[in-house]
Design a protein around this motif. Structure first.
Motif, PDB file in Angstrom:
ATOM      1  N   LYS A 156      71.269 -18.857  -4.134  1.00 32.27           N
ATOM      2  CA  LYS A 156      72.156 -19.830  -3.258  1.00 32.27           C
ATOM      3  C   LYS A 156      73.643 -19.418  -3.248  1.00 32.27           C
ATOM      4  O   LYS A 156      74.375 -19.225  -2.238  1.00 32.27           O
ATOM      5  N   ALA A 157      74.240 -19.431  -4.546  1.00 30.30           N
ATOM      6  CA  ALA A 157      75.499 -19.044  -4.694  1.00 30.30           C
ATOM      7  C   ALA A 157      75.858 -17.627  -4.108  1.00 30.30           C
ATOM      8  O   ALA A 157      76.853 -17.378  -3.312  1.00 30.30           O
ATOM      9  N   LYS A 158      75.029 -16.651  -4.132  1.00 24.96           N
ATOM     10  CA  LYS A 158      75.010 -15.283  -3.742  1.00 24.96           C
ATOM     11  C   LYS A 158      75.244 -15.342  -2.169  1.00 24.96           C
ATOM     12  O   LYS A 158      75.989 -14.817  -1.484  1.00 24.96           O
ATOM     13  N   GLN A 159      74.147 -16.021  -1.569  1.00 28.41           N
ATOM     14  CA  GLN A 159      74.262 -16.117  -0.029  1.00 28.41           C
ATOM     15  C   GLN A 159      75.493 -16.695   0.333  1.00 28.41           C
ATOM     16  O   GLN A 159      76.170 -16.184   1.435  1.00 28.41           O
ATOM     17  N   LEU A 160      76.081 -17.722  -0.274  1.00 31.16           N
ATOM     18  CA  LEU A 160      77.187 -18.327   0.286  1.00 31.16           C
ATOM     19  C   LEU A 160      78.481 -17.385   0.190  1.00 31.16           C
ATOM     20  O   LEU A 160      79.275 -17.516   0.996  1.00 31.16           O
ATOM     21  N   LEU A 161      78.382 -16.801  -1.171  1.00 32.25           N
ATOM     22  CA  LEU A 161      79.657 -15.808  -1.269  1.00 32.25           C
ATOM     23  C   LEU A 161      79.532 -14.681  -0.254  1.00 32.25           C
ATOM     24  O   LEU A 161      80.791 -14.195   0.070  1.00 32.25           O
ATOM     25  N   ILE A 162      78.435 -13.975  -0.017  1.00 31.12           N
ATOM     26  CA  ILE A 162      78.435 -12.965   0.955  1.00 31.12           C
ATOM     27  C   ILE A 162      78.692 -13.454   2.254  1.00 31.12           C
ATOM     28  O   ILE A 162      79.480 -12.740   3.020  1.00 31.12           O
ATOM     29  N   GLN A 163      78.259 -14.781   2.643  1.00 31.04           N
ATOM     30  CA  GLN A 163      78.696 -14.996   3.925  1.00 31.04           C
ATOM     31  C   GLN A 163      80.148 -15.361   4.115  1.00 31.04           C
ATOM     32  O   GLN A 163      80.714 -14.723   5.130  1.00 31.04           O
ATOM     33  N   ARG A 164      80.790 -15.738   3.238  1.00 30.56           N
ATOM     34  CA  ARG A 164      82.298 -16.036   3.073  1.00 30.56           C
ATOM     35  C   ARG A 164      82.946 -14.692   3.253  1.00 30.56           C
ATOM     36  O   ARG A 164      83.914 -14.346   3.916  1.00 30.56           O
ATOM     37  N   LEU A 165      82.527 -13.761   2.529  1.00 29.32           N
ATOM     38  CA  LEU A 165      83.207 -12.361   2.438  1.00 29.32           C
ATOM     39  C   LEU A 165      83.082 -11.597   3.631  1.00 29.32           C
ATOM     40  O   LEU A 165      83.858 -10.835   4.182  1.00 29.32           O
ATOM     41  N   LEU A 166      81.563 -11.727   4.105  1.00 32.80           N
ATOM     42  CA  LEU A 166      81.508 -10.972   5.457  1.00 32.80           C
ATOM     43  C   LEU A 166      82.260 -11.404   6.708  1.00 32.80           C
ATOM     44  O   LEU A 166      82.655 -10.888   7.581  1.00 32.80           O
TER      45      LEU A 166
ATOM     46  N   PRO B 241      91.048   1.757  -1.239  1.00 29.80           N
ATOM     47  CA  PRO B 241      89.809   1.308  -2.309  1.00 29.80           C
ATOM     48  C   PRO B 241      90.150   0.576  -3.381  1.00 29.80           C
ATOM     49  O   PRO B 241      89.408  -0.454  -3.651  1.00 29.80           O
ATOM     50  N   GLU B 242      91.242   0.883  -4.098  1.00 35.23           N
ATOM     51  CA  GLU B 242      91.491   0.482  -5.452  1.00 35.23           C
ATOM     52  C   GLU B 242      92.193  -0.952  -5.242  1.00 35.23           C
ATOM     53  O   GLU B 242      91.839  -1.949  -6.000  1.00 35.23           O
ATOM     54  N   ASN B 243      92.846  -1.223  -4.037  1.00 32.36           N
ATOM     55  CA  ASN B 243      93.640  -2.364  -3.865  1.00 32.36           C
ATOM     56  C   ASN B 243      92.407  -3.463  -3.086  1.00 32.36           C
ATOM     57  O   ASN B 243      92.630  -4.500  -3.627  1.00 32.36           O
ATOM     58  N   LYS B 244      91.562  -2.652  -2.565  1.00 27.76           N
ATOM     59  CA  LYS B 244      90.686  -3.656  -1.813  1.00 27.76           C
ATOM     60  C   LYS B 244      89.763  -4.041  -2.701  1.00 27.76           C
ATOM     61  O   LYS B 244      89.291  -5.412  -2.660  1.00 27.76           O
ATOM     62  N   GLN B 245      89.231  -3.394  -3.667  1.00 22.63           N
ATOM     63  CA  GLN B 245      88.354  -4.228  -4.730  1.00 22.63           C
ATOM     64  C   GLN B 245      89.089  -5.180  -5.377  1.00 22.63           C
ATOM     65  O   GLN B 245      88.526  -6.001  -5.841  1.00 22.63           O
ATOM     66  N   GLN B 246      90.224  -5.121  -5.908  1.00 19.40           N
ATOM     67  CA  GLN B 246      90.921  -6.168  -6.462  1.00 19.40           C
ATOM     68  C   GLN B 246      91.049  -7.162  -5.406  1.00 19.40           C
ATOM     69  O   GLN B 246      90.994  -8.593  -5.976  1.00 19.40           O
ATOM     70  N   THR B 247      91.372  -7.157  -4.140  1.00 24.83           N
ATOM     71  CA  THR B 247      91.456  -8.141  -3.283  1.00 24.83           C
ATOM     72  C   THR B 247      89.851  -8.932  -3.144  1.00 24.83           C
ATOM     73  O   THR B 247      89.870 -10.228  -3.163  1.00 24.83           O
ATOM     74  N   ILE B 248      88.908  -8.267  -3.158  1.00 23.65           N
ATOM     75  CA  ILE B 248      87.658  -8.756  -3.134  1.00 23.65           C
ATOM     76  C   ILE B 248      87.361  -9.665  -4.615  1.00 23.65           C
ATOM     77  O   ILE B 248      86.699 -10.776  -4.476  1.00 23.65           O
ATOM     78  N   LYS B 249      87.939  -9.096  -5.615  1.00 20.98           N
ATOM     79  CA  LYS B 249      87.622  -9.757  -6.810  1.00 20.98           C
ATOM     80  C   LYS B 249      88.341 -11.006  -6.735  1.00 20.98           C
ATOM     81  O   LYS B 249      87.869 -12.084  -7.366  1.00 20.98           O
ATOM     82  N   ASP B 250      89.660 -11.075  -6.440  1.00 19.00           N
ATOM     83  CA  ASP B 250      90.305 -12.394  -6.263  1.00 19.00           C
ATOM     84  C   ASP B 250      89.770 -13.156  -5.373  1.00 19.00           C
ATOM     85  O   ASP B 250      89.681 -14.678  -5.523  1.00 19.00           O
TER      86      ASP B 250
ATOM     87  N   ILE C  20      81.317  -5.038  -0.833  1.00 18.88           N
ATOM     88  CA  ILE C  20      81.083  -6.150  -1.944  1.00 18.88           C
ATOM     89  C   ILE C  20      79.745  -6.380  -2.636  1.00 18.88           C
ATOM     90  O   ILE C  20      79.899  -7.061  -3.560  1.00 18.88           O
ATOM     91  N   LYS C  21      79.132  -5.493  -2.299  1.00 16.10           N
ATOM     92  CA  LYS C  21      77.501  -5.612  -2.815  1.00 16.10           C
ATOM     93  C   LYS C  21      77.432  -5.633  -4.381  1.00 16.10           C
ATOM     94  O   LYS C  21      77.004  -6.259  -5.255  1.00 16.10           O
ATOM     95  N   ILE C  22      78.232  -4.498  -4.959  1.00 14.63           N
ATOM     96  CA  ILE C  22      78.252  -4.324  -6.580  1.00 14.63           C
ATOM     97  C   ILE C  22      79.085  -5.206  -7.084  1.00 14.63           C
ATOM     98  O   ILE C  22      78.724  -5.869  -7.926  1.00 14.63           O
ATOM     99  N   GLN C  23      80.339  -5.767  -6.574  1.00 12.80           N
ATOM    100  CA  GLN C  23      81.183  -6.558  -7.118  1.00 12.80           C
ATOM    101  C   GLN C  23      80.488  -8.020  -7.177  1.00 12.80           C
ATOM    102  O   GLN C  23      80.746  -8.675  -8.093  1.00 12.80           O
ATOM    103  N   ILE C  24      80.036  -8.374  -6.057  1.00 14.04           N
ATOM    104  CA  ILE C  24      79.188  -9.755  -5.955  1.00 14.04           C
ATOM    105  C   ILE C  24      78.309 -10.223  -7.263  1.00 14.04           C
ATOM    106  O   ILE C  24      78.243 -11.059  -7.886  1.00 14.04           O
ATOM    107  N   ASP C  25      77.350  -9.216  -7.263  1.00 11.45           N
ATOM    108  CA  ASP C  25      76.156  -9.100  -8.377  1.00 11.45           C
ATOM    109  C   ASP C  25      77.047  -9.135  -9.829  1.00 11.45           C
ATOM    110  O   ASP C  25      76.490  -9.972 -10.636  1.00 11.45           O
ATOM    111  N   GLU C  26      78.080  -8.263 -10.124  1.00  9.74           N
ATOM    112  CA  GLU C  26      78.773  -8.307 -11.305  1.00  9.74           C
ATOM    113  C   GLU C  26      79.488  -9.614 -11.669  1.00  9.74           C
ATOM    114  O   GLU C  26      79.390 -10.130 -12.694  1.00  9.74           O
ATOM    115  N   PHE C  27      80.194 -10.224 -10.478  1.00 10.69           N
ATOM    116  CA  PHE C  27      80.888 -11.311 -10.488  1.00 10.69           C
ATOM    117  C   PHE C  27      79.658 -12.648 -10.980  1.00 10.69           C
ATOM    118  O   PHE C  27      80.047 -13.426 -11.814  1.00 10.69           O
TER     119      PHE C  27
END
Length: 237
Positions: A202-212, A175-184, A221-228
Motif C-alpha cells: 500500500k505504501a508503494k502504491q501511495l508513493l508512486i501515485q504522489r511522485l507520478l 540526472p544526478e540532481n533529479k535523483q536527489q530530488t526524488i530521494k528528498d 522513480i522505480k529503483i529508488q522507491i524500492d530501495e527507499f
C-alpha cells in the motif's frame, strides 16, 4: 459632412483616459497618449470618420497598455498574451459599439499583430525567456518532474522545441540532481503516510501515485522507491 467641435477635454479618474465632449452633446473616451499625440484641443472640429479612426487608434493603445500591466505582474507567453488581447479586444468593441453602433473595429488579427510586434520590439515578450522563468519559479515552489513542467508549458502555448531546450538546461533536472530530488521527496511523502502504518504494498502504491502526480517518470522513480521502502521497513523490524 457634419463637423462637431470639441467643447471640453477631461481626464478620467484613472488618469489614463480622456473624455472628449462635443457640441452636439456626444462624448467619448480616448487614451490620453493619443490625445497628446494628435494634439486634440477645445475648439477643434471632428467629423464622424475622424472620430471613428481615433476610437480605433485609442483601442490599440489601450490594449497595449492593458497587456504591459499584465506583464508587469508576471511574465506571459505569447499564447497567453494573444488570448488576453482577444478577450479585451471584444470587451472594448462591445463598449464602443454601444455608443457608436456604426463603429467598425480594426480586424482582430491586425490588432493582435501590431500589439505583439510592439511588445517584441520593447522586449516584453519572449517565449524562451518566459519558459525559463516559469520552470525556475515552479521548481522553487515544489519538486516537479519533466512531464509536469512540459505539460504546464504546453498549456501556455510554448513550442515543443523550446520546452525541450528549456528543460534540458535546467540543472535541477539533470540526472544526478533529479535523483536527489526524488530521494528528498520520498522522505517527505513518507512522513505524511507513515503514521497510518500502511503495509509495504500500500505504501508503494501511495508513493508512486504522489511522485507520478508531480510529473516524474516511472523510469526515474522505480529503483529508488524500492530501495527507499526496503530501508524503511527493514528499520522498522
Amino acid at each position: 459632412m457634419v463637423m462637431n467641435k470639441i467643447t471640453k477635454l477631461s481626464f478620467q479618474r484613472n488618469r489614463q483616459h480622456v473624455t472628449v465632449f462635443l457640441d452636439n452633446g456626444q462624448s467619448f473616451s480616448l487614451h490620453g497618449e493619443l490625445v497628446l499625440k494628435r494634439g486634440l484641443k477645445v475648439g477643434q472640429s471632428l467629423d464622424e470618420t475622424q472620430i471613428l479612426k481615433l476610437l480605433q487608434q485609442s483601442q490599440l493603445i489601450s490594449l497595449y497598455y492593458h497587456i504591459t500591466n499584465l506583464i508587469a505582474i508576471r511574465p506571459r507567453s505569447e499564447f497567453e498574451i494573444k488570448t488576453r488581447i482577444k478577450q479585451q479586444f471584444n470587451k472594448l468593441n462591445n463598449k464602443i459599439c454601444k455608443q457608436f453602433p456604426i463603429f467598425t473595429a480594426i480586424d482582430y488579427a491586425i490588432a493582435s499583430q501590431k500589439i505583439i510586434e510592439r511588445l517584441v520590439e520593447n522586449n516584453f515578450i519572449n517565449d524562451e525567456t518566459f519558459a525559463t522563468w516559469w520552470v525556475e519559479q515552479r521548481l522553487a515552489q515544489k519538486a516537479k518532474g519533466e512531464f509536469a513542467l512540459a505539460a504546464e508549458l504546453a498549456a501556455k502555448g510554448i513550442d515543443r522545441q523550446i520546452i525541450a531546450k528549456t528543460l534540458a538546461k535546467q540543472s535541477l533536472l539533470k540526472p544526478e540532481n533529479k535523483q536527489q530530488t526524488i530521494k528528498d521527496l520520498l522522505a517527505k511523502q513518507w512522513q505524511k503516510i507513515a503514521y497510518k502504518k500502511p503495509d509495504k504494498k500500500k505504501a508503494k502504491q501511495l508513493l508512486i501515485q504522489r511522485l507520478l502526480s508531480r510529473g516524474f517518470a516511472w523510469e526515474d522513480i522505480k529503483i529508488q522507491i524500492d530501495e527507499f521502502l526496503d530501508t524503511q521497513y527493514n528499520n522498522a523490524r
